[in-house]
Design a protein around this motif. Structure first.
Motif, PDB file in Angstrom:
ATOM      1  N   LYS A 192       0.772  -1.272  -0.049  1.00 19.34           N
ATOM      2  CA  LYS A 192       0.023   0.148  -0.098  1.00 19.34           C
ATOM      3  C   LYS A 192       0.851   1.321   0.023  1.00 19.34           C
ATOM      4  N   PRO A 193       1.650   1.446  -0.950  1.00 20.17           N
ATOM      5  CA  PRO A 193       2.501   2.454  -1.211  1.00 20.17           C
ATOM      6  C   PRO A 193       1.563   4.030  -0.911  1.00 20.17           C
ATOM      7  N   PHE A 194       0.315   4.063  -1.372  1.00 19.42           N
ATOM      8  CA  PHE A 194      -0.467   5.501  -1.433  1.00 19.42           C
ATOM      9  C   PHE A 194      -1.821   5.086  -0.622  1.00 19.42           C
ATOM     10  N   ALA A 195      -1.950   5.987   0.262  1.00 15.43           N
ATOM     11  CA  ALA A 195      -3.545   5.777   0.856  1.00 15.43           C
ATOM     12  C   ALA A 195      -4.466   6.278  -0.211  1.00 15.43           C
ATOM     13  N   GLY A 196      -5.808   5.942  -0.087  1.00 11.86           N
ATOM     14  CA  GLY A 196      -6.646   6.167  -1.048  1.00 11.86           C
ATOM     15  C   GLY A 196      -6.568   5.932  -2.388  1.00 11.86           C
ATOM     16  N   ILE A 197      -5.475   4.961  -2.798  1.00 10.94           N
ATOM     17  CA  ILE A 197      -5.073   4.422  -4.008  1.00 10.94           C
ATOM     18  C   ILE A 197      -5.130   3.026  -3.962  1.00 10.94           C
ATOM     19  N   LYS A 223       9.201  -4.278  14.315  1.00 12.35           N
ATOM     20  CA  LYS A 223      10.504  -3.546  13.830  1.00 12.35           C
ATOM     21  C   LYS A 223       9.748  -2.468  12.441  1.00 12.35           C
ATOM     22  N   LEU A 224       9.006  -3.353  11.661  1.00 13.43           N
ATOM     23  CA  LEU A 224       8.414  -2.425  10.643  1.00 13.43           C
ATOM     24  C   LEU A 224       7.609  -1.488  11.172  1.00 13.43           C
ATOM     25  N   VAL A 225       6.516  -1.487  12.084  1.00  9.98           N
ATOM     26  CA  VAL A 225       5.919  -0.316  12.570  1.00  9.98           C
ATOM     27  C   VAL A 225       6.723   0.598  13.497  1.00  9.98           C
ATOM     28  N   ASN A 226       7.702   0.119  14.118  1.00  8.99           N
ATOM     29  CA  ASN A 226       8.640   1.190  14.654  1.00  8.99           C
ATOM     30  C   ASN A 226       9.291   2.086  13.953  1.00  8.99           C
ATOM     31  N   ILE A 227       9.887   1.503  12.679  1.00  6.86           N
ATOM     32  CA  ILE A 227      10.657   2.156  11.634  1.00  6.86           C
ATOM     33  C   ILE A 227       9.696   3.296  11.115  1.00  6.86           C
ATOM     34  N   GLU A 228       8.609   2.656  10.868  1.00  8.08           N
ATOM     35  CA  GLU A 228       7.398   3.695  10.324  1.00  8.08           C
ATOM     36  C   GLU A 228       7.260   5.016  11.323  1.00  8.08           C
ATOM     37  N   ALA A 229       7.044   4.653  12.268  1.00  4.84           N
ATOM     38  CA  ALA A 229       6.626   5.688  13.395  1.00  4.84           C
ATOM     39  C   ALA A 229       7.760   6.699  13.444  1.00  4.84           C
ATOM     40  N   LEU A 230       9.126   6.237  13.628  1.00  7.62           N
ATOM     41  CA  LEU A 230      10.269   6.947  13.606  1.00  7.62           C
ATOM     42  C   LEU A 230      10.532   7.729  12.651  1.00  7.62           C
ATOM     43  N   THR A 231      10.100   7.258  11.378  1.00  8.73           N
ATOM     44  CA  THR A 231      10.102   8.067  10.226  1.00  8.73           C
ATOM     45  C   THR A 231       9.289   9.024  10.238  1.00  8.73           C
ATOM     46  N   PRO A 282      -2.927   3.679  15.441  1.00  7.87           N
ATOM     47  CA  PRO A 282      -3.930   4.865  15.430  1.00  7.87           C
ATOM     48  C   PRO A 282      -3.116   6.082  15.739  1.00  7.87           C
ATOM     49  N   ALA A 283      -2.307   6.258  16.719  1.00  3.13           N
ATOM     50  CA  ALA A 283      -1.709   7.707  16.797  1.00  3.13           C
ATOM     51  C   ALA A 283      -1.100   8.127  15.465  1.00  3.13           C
ATOM     52  N   MET A 284      -0.545   7.158  14.706  1.00  5.73           N
ATOM     53  CA  MET A 284       0.002   7.692  13.615  1.00  5.73           C
ATOM     54  C   MET A 284      -1.077   8.194  12.583  1.00  5.73           C
ATOM     55  N   ASN A 285      -2.059   7.297  12.796  1.00  5.83           N
ATOM     56  CA  ASN A 285      -3.208   7.733  11.650  1.00  5.83           C
ATOM     57  C   ASN A 285      -3.776   9.250  12.153  1.00  5.83           C
ATOM     58  N   GLU A 286      -3.590   9.588  13.395  1.00  2.00           N
ATOM     59  CA  GLU A 286      -3.983  10.907  13.833  1.00  2.00           C
ATOM     60  C   GLU A 286      -3.222  11.834  13.354  1.00  2.00           C
ATOM     61  N   ILE A 287      -1.774  11.703  13.445  1.00  2.00           N
ATOM     62  CA  ILE A 287      -0.818  12.554  12.973  1.00  2.00           C
ATOM     63  C   ILE A 287      -1.131  12.624  11.470  1.00  2.00           C
ATOM     64  N   ALA A 306      -3.709  12.623   9.555  1.00  2.00           N
ATOM     65  CA  ALA A 306      -4.735  13.475   9.344  1.00  2.00           C
ATOM     66  C   ALA A 306      -4.467  14.798   9.645  1.00  2.00           C
ATOM     67  N   LEU A 307      -3.589  15.112  10.588  1.00  2.00           N
ATOM     68  CA  LEU A 307      -3.368  16.667  10.407  1.00  2.00           C
ATOM     69  C   LEU A 307      -2.034  17.248   9.683  1.00  2.00           C
ATOM     70  N   THR A 308      -1.399  16.206   9.234  1.00  4.17           N
ATOM     71  CA  THR A 308      -0.401  16.619   8.164  1.00  4.17           C
ATOM     72  C   THR A 308      -1.021  16.699   6.855  1.00  4.17           C
ATOM     73  N   ASP A 309      -1.947  15.896   6.526  1.00  2.00           N
ATOM     74  CA  ASP A 309      -2.801  16.091   5.270  1.00  2.00           C
ATOM     75  C   ASP A 309      -3.381  17.031   5.062  1.00  2.00           C
ATOM     76  N   GLU A 310      -4.071  17.620   6.288  1.00  2.53           N
ATOM     77  CA  GLU A 310      -4.838  18.957   6.300  1.00  2.53           C
ATOM     78  C   GLU A 310      -3.848  20.181   5.995  1.00  2.53           C
ATOM     79  N   LEU A 311      -2.689  20.115   6.681  1.00  2.00           N
ATOM     80  CA  LEU A 311      -1.750  21.028   6.640  1.00  2.00           C
ATOM     81  C   LEU A 311      -1.322  21.182   5.037  1.00  2.00           C
ATOM     82  N   GLU A 312      -1.224  19.889   4.368  1.00  2.00           N
ATOM     83  CA  GLU A 312      -0.625  19.989   2.992  1.00  2.00           C
ATOM     84  C   GLU A 312      -1.465  20.790   1.995  1.00  2.00           C
ATOM     85  N   THR A 313      -3.085  20.600   2.379  1.00  2.00           N
ATOM     86  CA  THR A 313      -3.916  21.266   1.455  1.00  2.00           C
ATOM     87  C   THR A 313      -4.113  22.796   1.825  1.00  2.00           C
TER      88      THR A 313
END
Length: 694
Positions: free
Chosen positions: A308-313, A568-576, A662-667, A669-676
Motif C-alpha cells: 500500500k504505497p499510497f493511501a486512497g489508491i 520492527k516495521l511499525v517502529n521504523i514507520e513511526a520513527l520516520t 492509531p496515533a500515526m493515523n491521527e498525525i 490526518a493533521l499533516t494531510d490537512e496542512l498540505e492542503t
C-alpha cells in the motif's frame, strides 16, 4: 532484442545444458536423485560442479554463491571466487562437489525466532538440485535451502520442498486408488506481480518511501483512479522500455515472463509469468522483484513493491495461481466437459474445499503482515475473511451431488453479441469474482490475498500442506473401502456437506457477508497480530508434524519472527513519521506562517484599511493545526518509549497495532490537512499528484 528462443534460459544451467555438459551416467545419477531420491555421491557431485564451473566461466562468471531465502523476505548471497592458489603465485579455477552441496554462511544475523543464540553463528546452505543454477551478473547462483547447526529450517524454501513431497505422496496414493497410474504429482504456481513505478528523483525526496517503501503522509490529489483510465491503457514509452528490458533479463534467467499491463491505480503495473513448479516459481518471483528494482533505476524510475504505497489508491497484490498436475501433464483441477461425472476432479476439488475450511487461519497467516493489513478489505483486495468462490456451475454440481442427484441442467455457453461480423465463442463456465480471496478460475485456484512483497513460498507450502493432509485422510478411507466408486461418491458428498460454509459466490465486500460469515462460524482475523498466535494452535502443530513440514520448535520460531518483524516495521514507520513531522513539515509550515505574518505587517504598513482576513485566518488555522500536530507527535514519541519497555514480543506487537498505528493515523490526518492549506513552494516533499502522474 535478439530472438526470444535464442536468449531464453541462456544464463541457466538447465536440463538442456546438463545433457550437453555432463557425462551420461552423471546426468542419469542426478535425475535419479531429483526424481527418485537416489543418493548423490561426492564423485557425481564433483563432476557436476566442474561442468557447472566451466559453463559459468564461459559465460563470464568469476564467482559463485549459494543463493537462499532467509526469513527476511528477500534473498541472500555470499560471493566466493573460483580462484585457488598454486605454487609460483599463480591461480587455477576450481569448484568442488563439496562446495556445490554445502555452504557455510555466518547465520548469526538472520532471523531465527529464538532457535539459536546470537553467539551461535554457524548455519548451512544446502544445494537444491530441483531448481536450476543461474548466472546473475558475474556470479554463478546456486539455489539452496538454509538451516541452523541443529538442522532447523531458517528459510522459506525448506518447508516448501517438504510440502511438495507431502502432497506428492498423498495425491499419488489417491490417484492410484482411483486407477490412475500417476507416479508423481507436482504443485504448479503462477504468481501475478503488481508494482508501482514512479520518478526516481521524486522518490529520493521522500524519506517515507526510502525507509518504509510507502508514503506515511500525503493528501489526496484532485484526480486519483476514479476514471479508471489507467487500467489496460496505453503504456508510457519509458515504462515500455523498462518492461522490454525486464522481460529480456528475465527470459535469460529462464523466467517465463508473459503478461504485462497497466493496473487500476495511476503508475501501477502488473507482470505475470506462465506457471511452473511451486519451487521454481518461488525462486523466479524473487528474481523478478530484484530485477524490477534494479532495472527501474536505469530508467530514472523507482519500483515500489509495498502492498500500500499510497493511501486512497489501490495497493499491490500478488495473486497466486495454484494447481496440481501429474507427471504426464494431467491437470487434476480441470473439470472436463461434464464435471458431475468427473469423480477424480470432484474429489480433489473437495479436498481443497475441506482443507481451506479447516485451516483458514494458516492461509491468513501466510499473507499476514503490517503492510498487507493496509490493503486487505479495501475495495481493491479481498477481505480478511477466507472463503472460496466456485462459480454457479460448480456449486450447482456439488449441490446436486449433496442432494443425491446425478445430473444438472445443460447450459449453452456460446457468446452471441448479435453482430454477424464478430465470430461467436464459448464463454467460461463462471464469471470472475474479483472480491473473493480464493477463487476457482477454470482449472486452478487463485489465492488473491497475498500482498506484492509476500514470498510465494509461504502461501504455497500452506496450500500444499493442508491439501496433502486432506488427501491423506481420503486415501486412508479409500484403502479400507470394498467399493471404491461408492466410497469416492460418498467422500465427495460428505465433504461438501460438512464444509460448504466456506463456499461463497457473492460480494465479499458487503457488510452482509461479514455478518453471514460470522453466522457460518468463519474466522475474521482483521489484523496480522490477530492471526499470528494461531500458528502454534494444537491442530496446526499436529498438522505440520503429521506431514513432516515443521517441528514444534520451528513453528514457534516462525511465529516469533512474524511478531518481531511486525514490531520492527511499525517502529521504523513511526520513527520516520516523527522525523518528517519534526524536521520537515513543522519547520516548513512555520516558514509559511512567518511569511504570511510579515505580509500582514507589510500590508498594514501601507494602510491600516487594507484587508488581511485571508492571511490572518490562514495564520490562525495553520498555527492551531501545528500545535495539535506537535502535541500528537509528542504523544507518539511517548508511546514509542513505552513500547520499548515491553519485553514480550507478542505484547509489543499488540501495542504497536492498538496504540501506535492509531496515533500515526491521527498525525497523518493533521499533516494531510496542512498540505492542503500550505502554499506549494513551502511544502517540503513531492505530493501524491506529482508522484502518481509523472
Amino acid at each position: 532484442m535478439k530472438k526470444i528462443s535464442e536468449i531464453f534460459g541462456s544464463m541457466v544451467f538447465n536440463d538442456a545444458v546438463m545433457r550437453e555438459k555432463l557425462p551420461k551416467d552423471t546426468y542419469k545419477a542426478l535425475q535419479a536423485h531429483i526424481n527418485d531420491s537416489a543418493p548423490l555421491t561426492v564423485e557425481v557431485a564433483n563432476v557436476i560442479a566442474s561442468a557447472m564451473k566451466d559453463w559459468a566461466i564461459e559465460k563470464g562468471a568469476t564467482h559463485f554463491t549459494h543463493w537462499f531465502q532467509p526469513m527476511t523476505g528477500i534473498t541472500a548471497e555470499k560471493h566466493d571466487s573460483f580462484i585457488s592458489p598454486t605454487e609460483g603465485g599463480e591461480v587455477v579455477m576450481n569448484f568442488s562437489g563439496k562446495e556445490l552441496i554445502k555452504g557455510e554462511p555466518d547465520a548469526s544475523s538472520f532471523p531465527s525466532g529464538g532457535i539459536r543464540a546470537t553467539f551461535e553463528a554457524r548455519g548451512y546452505t544446502n544445494w537444491d538440485p530441483s531448481s536450476y543454477a543461474f548466472i546473475k551478473e558475474n556470479t554463478l547462483c546456486i539455489p539452496t535451502a538454509f538451516c541452523s547447526y541443529g538442522g532447523e529450517a531458517l528459510d522459506k524454501k525448506t518447508p516448501l520442498l517438504h510440502s511438495m513431497e507431502a502432497i506428492n505422496k498423498q495425491a499419488v496414493r489417491v490417484l492410484n486408488l482411483l486407477g490412475n497410474p500417476a507416479k508423481k504429482v507436482i504443485t504448479t504456481v503462477g504468481p501475478e506481480q503488481e508494482y508501482f513505478l514512479i520518478s526516481k528523483e521524486l522518490y529520493e525526496k521522500r524519506k517515507d518511501l526510502i525507509y518504509c517503501g510507502r508514503t506515511l503522509l500525503g493528501a489526496k490529489p484532485p484526480k486519483r483512479q476514479e476514471l479508471e483510465d489507467h487500467y489496460f491503457g496505453a503504456i508510457k514509452p519509458k515504462v515500455n522500455e523498462f518492461m522490454a528490458e525486464l522481460d529480456e533479463e528475465l527470459w535469460k534467467l529462464g523466467v517465463l515472463a508473459n503478461t504485462e499491463h497497466n493496473e487500476v491505480a495511476p503508475a501501477q503495473h502488473e507482470l505475470a509469468p506462465i506457471f511452473t513448479t511451486a519451487n521454481i516459481a518461488s525462486d523466479h518471483n524473487q528474481l523478478m522483484m530484484e530485477l524490477m528494482k534494479k532495472i527501474a533505476n536505469k530508467y530514472d524510475l523507482a519500483c515500489l513493491l509495498h502492498e500500500k504505497p499510497f493511501a486512497g489508491i489501490n495497493g499491490s497484490g500478488k495473486h497466486i495461481n495454484w494447481s496440481l498436475a501429474t507427471d504426464s501433464g494431467e491437470n487434476l483441477l480441470k473439470p472436463g466437459k461434464n464435471p458431475i461425472e468427473n469423480m477424480q476432479f470432484l474429489l480433489f476439488l473437495c479436498a481443497v474445499i475441506k482443507a481451506v475450511d479447516q485451516y483458514q487461519d494458516l492461509l491468513r497467516i501466510s499473507v499476514s503482515g503490517p503492510s498487507n493489513d493496509h490493503r486487505l478489505g479495501g475495495n481493491e483486495a479481498p477481505p480478511a475473511i477466507i472463503s472460496i468462490f466456485l462459480g454457479e456451475d460448480l456449486k450447482e454440481v456439488l449441490d446436486a451431488l449433496a442432494d443425491g442427484k446425478t445430473e444438472v441442467p445443460y447450459r449453452d455457453r456460446r457468446m452471441d453479441i448479435g453482430l454477424s461480423i464478430l465470430p461467436d465463442f464459448k464463454k467460461d463456465t463462471t464469471d470472475r469474482n474479483r472480491t473473493s480471496p480464493f477463487a476457482f478460475t477454470g482449472s486452478r485456484f487463485e489465492f488473491r490475498m497475498a500482498g506484492s512483497t509476500t514470498s510465494v513460498s509461504c502461501p504455497s507450502y500452506m496450500l500444499n500442506t493442508i491439501t496433502a493432509d486432506t488427501l491423506m485422510g481420503f486415501a486412508d478411507v479409500l484403502e479400507q473401502a470394498d467399493d471404491i466408486e461408492a466410497a469416492v461418491k460418498n467422500l465427495i458428498k460428505e465433504t461438501y456437506i460438512n464444509h460448504q460454509r466456506i463456499v461463497f459466490n457473492g460480494n465479499n465486500y458487503s457488510e452482509e457477508w461479514v455478518q453471514e460469515a460470522e453466522r457460518r462460524g468463519l474466522l475474521n482475523l482483521k489484523a496480522a497480530v490477530d492471526a499470528f498466535p494461531l500458528f502454534t494452535s494444537e491442530k496446526n502443530l499436529d498438522l505440520f508434524k503429521r506431514q513432516g513440514i515443521f517441528s514444534e520448535v520451528e513453528v514457534t520460531a516462525r511465529k516469533e519472527i512474524l511478531f518481531d518483524e511486525y514490531c520492527k516495521l511499525v517502529n521504523i514507520e513511526a520513527l520516520t513519521m516523527l522525523d518528517m513531522v519534526n524536521k520537515d513539515i513543522l519547520p516548513a509550515v512555520s516558514c509559511y506562517v512567518n511569511d504570511l505574518a510579515e505580509l500582514v505587517i507589510n500590508k498594514k504598513s501601507v494602510s491600516e484599511t487594507i484587508a488581511c482576513e485571508m492571511e490572518k485566518n490562514l495564520i490562525s488555522n495553520l498555527s492551531a493545526i501545528c500545535d495539535g500536530l506537535y502535541s500528537k507527535a509528542s504523544a507518539l514519541d511517548s508511546l514509542l518509549l513505552e513500547v520499548n519497555n515491553i519485553e514480550k514480543t507478542q505484547l509489543a506487537a499488540r501495542f504497536f497495532c492498538d496504540k501506535i498505528l492509531p496515533a500515526m493515523n491521527e498525525i497523518r490526518a493533521l499533516t494531510d490537512e496542512l498540505e492542503t492549506m500550505t502554499a506549494s513552494k513551502y511544502w517540503p516533499m513531492p505530493t501524491y499528484g506529482e508522484l502518481l502522474f509523472y
